[in-house]
Write an enzyme that holds these catalytic residues in place. Structure first.
Site, mmCIF file in Angstrom:
data_model
loop_
_atom_site.group_PDB
_atom_site.id
_atom_site.type_symbol
_atom_site.label_atom_id
_atom_site.label_comp_id
_atom_site.label_asym_id
_atom_site.label_seq_id
_atom_site.Cartn_x
_atom_site.Cartn_y
_atom_site.Cartn_z
ATOM 1 C CG ASN A 85 23.754 -13.915 -3.866
ATOM 2 O OD1 ASN A 85 24.818 -14.482 -4.043
ATOM 3 N ND2 ASN A 85 22.937 -13.601 -4.848
ATOM 4 C CB SER A 88 21.017 -10.717 5.413
ATOM 5 O OG SER A 88 21.961 -10.128 4.555
ATOM 6 N N GLY A 113 19.232 -14.083 -0.162
ATOM 7 C CA GLY A 113 18.577 -13.778 1.113
ATOM 8 C C GLY A 113 19.318 -14.352 2.301
ATOM 9 C CG ASP A 173 22.071 -10.488 -7.717
ATOM 10 O OD1 ASP A 173 22.200 -11.550 -8.361
ATOM 11 O OD2 ASP A 173 21.746 -10.458 -6.521
ATOM 12 C CG HIS A 174 17.709 -10.356 -8.119
ATOM 13 N ND1 HIS A 174 16.872 -11.443 -8.089
ATOM 14 C CD2 HIS A 174 18.442 -10.423 -6.978
ATOM 15 C CE1 HIS A 174 17.077 -12.136 -6.984
ATOM 16 N NE2 HIS A 174 18.034 -11.539 -6.304
ATOM 17 C CB THR A 211 19.314 -7.537 4.516
ATOM 18 O OG1 THR A 211 18.500 -7.677 3.345
ATOM 19 C CG2 THR A 211 18.512 -6.826 5.584
ATOM 20 C CG HIS A 250 15.662 -11.337 -1.682
ATOM 21 N ND1 HIS A 250 15.040 -11.854 -2.773
ATOM 22 C CD2 HIS A 250 16.989 -11.446 -1.910
ATOM 23 C CE1 HIS A 250 15.938 -12.271 -3.654
ATOM 24 N NE2 HIS A 250 17.139 -12.039 -3.155
HETATM 25 ZN ZN LIG Z 1 18.735 -12.115 -4.477
#
Ligand SMILES: [Zn+2]
Length: 285
Positions: free
Chosen positions: A236, A217, A215, A84-85, A239, A186
């Protein structure tokens, strides 16, 4: 062997009108918790390792990825393994042509903070190379209008993805899924984000590929469910696991300030993460 292509999980979820949850792995305990929850729930999910998490492991992706892959292989439910990222070209190369390739099902190239033209060109290269190697590729578009070159991450508060620009980006790059900016950000520690549901619907109409929410969460359960109904297909979550882990560790050390055996406090922390994953799987059932 239960490691599958992320695209396979996505297609199945779309057919069932659901989303695929992707959970972030930082430590091995995260991965064990996610696999335990997915197996118990009987649901395919994605295990995601971000470039940041790889940096935490001193930049060594292979040991943790090999462990995650071994865990997933022995799980009772199909699991995808995702990077990811990614922004570092060397890491992208390792994932597509190098030693990481056997362990991963997909990757996300994150050019969201680049100027639009650079994001477009870079993403296109990564998609072409990734597809040639059999990988499913996600990208991100969060450019907001205004000053030329003044792009922002898609997950900075207030940033929104423009449907027409996104349609052009997807058509040009050939990406398999797009992370869009619709109100989440995020690392939120409270579930107070409000999503732009009209924009989600507009993006779903405008784009031929699945939409990805990063983000998540910080997004309340009801908002998540509405987002999935409107066309959000990959959710996704990172957190939420970290909050559960850290709260459990605090409780353990409060109850026994002299604790020295990591097993004594990591086992309940892992269970707390498993329960956090189970809760989210239940919300997204
Ligand atoms: Zn992300």
């Amino acid at each position: 062997m239960t490691v599958v292509g992320t695209g396979v999980l996505i297609t199945e979820a779309q057919r069932a009108g659901r989303a695929v949850p992707a959970f972030n792995v930082i430590t091995l305990e995260h991965a064990e918790a996610i696999v335990a929850a997915a197996s118990r729930f009987g649901r395919g999910v994605v295990l995601a390792l971000s470039e940041n998490a790889i940096r935490y492991h001193d930049g060594a992706a292979e040991p943790i990825l090999a462990a995650v892959h071994a865990l997933a292989t022995h799980a009772e439910t199909p699991l995808g393994i995702h990077l990811d990222h990614l922004i570092d070209d060397a890491l992208v190369e390792e994932a597509i042509h190098g030693p990481l390739r056997p362990y991963v099902s997909s990757l996300m190239y994150d050019g969201g903070a680049l100027p639009y033209a650079d994001n477009l060109a870079h993403t296109q290269q990564v998609v072409d190379a990734g597809h040639a190697a059999g990988l499913w590729v996600e990208a991100e578009l969060g450019h907001v209008g205004g000053k030329p070159g003044a792009a922002q991450s898609a997950h900075a508060p207030g940033v929104r993805t423009d449907p027409a620009e996104a349609a052009g980006f997807v058509a040009t790059t050939g990406v398999d899924a797009l992370a869009v900016a619709v109100g989440s950000s995020h690392a939120m520690t409270t579930r107070t984000a409000r999503l732009d549901h009209e924009l989600i619907a507009a993006l779903h109409d405008a784009l031929p590929v699945p939409l990805v929410l990063h983000g998540s969460s910080g997004v309340p359960a009801e908002e998540l469910r509405r987002a999935v109904l409107a066309g959000m297909t990959k959710i996704n979550i990172g957190t939420a696991l970290n909050l559960a882990m850290t709260a459990s560790l605090r409780d353990s050390w409060k109850a026994d300030p002299g604790a020295t055996d990591p097993r004594g406090y990591l086992a309940p922390a892992r269970l707390a993460m498993r329960d956090a994953v189970l809760r989210i799987l239940d919300e997204l059932r």
